[in-house]
Design a protein around this motif. Structure first.
Motif, PDB file in Angstrom:
ATOM      1  N   ASN A  36       0.888  -1.200   0.091  1.00 33.81           N
ATOM      2  CA  ASN A  36      -0.075  -0.100   0.013  1.00 33.81           C
ATOM      3  C   ASN A  36       0.978   1.241   0.115  1.00 33.81           C
ATOM      4  OD1 ASN A  36      -1.633   2.274   0.510  1.00 33.81           O
ATOM      5  ND2 ASN A  36      -2.401   1.606   2.722  1.00 33.81           N
ATOM      6  N   CYS A  39       0.596   4.140   2.636  1.00 32.23           N
ATOM      7  CA  CYS A  39       1.041   4.493   3.955  1.00 32.23           C
ATOM      8  C   CYS A  39       2.503   3.523   4.010  1.00 32.23           C
ATOM      9  CB  CYS A  39      -0.030   3.455   4.592  1.00 32.23           C
ATOM     10  SG  CYS A  39       0.074   3.307   6.481  1.00 32.23           S
ATOM     11  N   ASP A  41       2.529   0.107   3.932  1.00 32.42           N
ATOM     12  CA  ASP A  41       2.423  -1.393   4.456  1.00 32.42           C
ATOM     13  C   ASP A  41       2.652  -2.379   3.220  1.00 32.42           C
ATOM     14  OD1 ASP A  41       0.802   0.384   6.506  1.00 32.42           O
ATOM     15  OD2 ASP A  41      -1.057   0.284   4.928  1.00 32.42           O
ATOM     16  N   CYS A  64       1.035  -0.343   9.415  1.00 30.23           N
ATOM     17  CA  CYS A  64       0.582   0.341  10.651  1.00 30.23           C
ATOM     18  C   CYS A  64      -0.446  -0.523  11.261  1.00 30.23           C
ATOM     19  CB  CYS A  64      -0.104   1.696   9.866  1.00 30.23           C
ATOM     20  SG  CYS A  64      -1.708   1.325   8.932  1.00 30.23           S
ATOM     21  N   SER A  67      -3.415  -1.769   9.377  1.00 30.20           N
ATOM     22  CA  SER A  67      -3.088  -2.798   8.436  1.00 30.20           C
ATOM     23  C   SER A  67      -2.673  -4.215   9.001  1.00 30.20           C
ATOM     24  CB  SER A  67      -2.059  -2.184   7.217  1.00 30.20           C
ATOM     25  OG  SER A  67      -0.820  -2.211   7.966  1.00 30.20           O
ATOM     26  N   ARG A 124      -7.294   5.677   4.852  1.00 25.35           N
ATOM     27  CA  ARG A 124      -7.031   4.484   5.662  1.00 25.35           C
ATOM     28  C   ARG A 124      -7.531   3.063   5.196  1.00 25.35           C
ATOM     29  NH1 ARG A 124      -3.984   5.884  10.121  1.00 25.35           N
ATOM     30  NH2 ARG A 124      -3.018   4.157   9.439  1.00 25.35           N
ATOM     31  N   CYS A 127      -5.354   0.755   3.930  1.00 28.04           N
ATOM     32  CA  CYS A 127      -4.682  -0.063   4.987  1.00 28.04           C
ATOM     33  C   CYS A 127      -5.552  -1.240   5.571  1.00 28.04           C
ATOM     34  CB  CYS A 127      -4.538   0.958   6.431  1.00 28.04           C
ATOM     35  SG  CYS A 127      -3.453   2.377   6.017  1.00 28.04           S
TER      36      CYS A 127
HETATM   37 ZN    ZN Z   1      -1.590   1.609   6.770  1.00 23.67          ZN
END
Ligand code: ZN
Length: 151
Positions: A36, A39, A41, A64, A67, A124, A127
């Protein structure tokens, strides 16, 4: 409602600190990577499929809290499920986190309802869905997850 929200946050934090099924899978016969970029991830999802049944599932990587918690709870819920059940849950979960079908999605999703608050934070959403997109890629035999632009 705020008490429920606190509880949801607690569950997500707990899973992100101590993710379940967080390891490689020596006997995996399907795997895919997912990233991702919004972010940072990134996860690898491993599956041990027996015909159409998910006998075992695990993941590795970093990301994060949302995720990681999402991947952790996904692996818990999908163990023992069929391919079709997994895809159906993904569809429901996707509707929940994008806010498309909040109430109905939440009811059917059991524990995954803790991610309902994500729909208020469009940035988000990826995530929360990354692990599921990666699962889908693994199920259909793609090496890498493709995240939709308009999610
Ligand atoms: Zn994330």
């Amino acid at each position: 409602m705020s008490d429920l929200r606190d509880l949801y946050q607690e569950v997500i934090l707990e899973h992100s600190k101590a993710p379940r099924n967080f390891h490689g899978l020596a006997h995996a016969n399907h795997r895919a990577d997912g990233v991702n970029p919004l972010c940072g991830d990134q996860f690898t999802v491993y599956l041990h499929m027996d015909g159409d049944a998910i006998r075992d599932i695990s993941f590795e990587g970093s990301g994060c809290a949302i995720s990681k918690a999402s991947a952790s709870m996904m692996t818990q819920i999908l163990k023992g499920k069929s391919r079709a059940e997994a895809e159906k849950l993904f569809e429901r979960f996707h509707k929940l986190v994008t806010g498309e079908e909040p109430a109905k999605g939440g009811e059917d999703l059991g524990k995954l309802a803790v991610f309902s608050g994500v729909s208020e934070y469009p940035a988000r959403v990826k995530c929360a869905t990354l692990a599921w997109h990666t699962l889908h890629a693994a199920l259909v035999g793609e090496a890498e997850a493709v995240l939709p632009e308009d999610e």
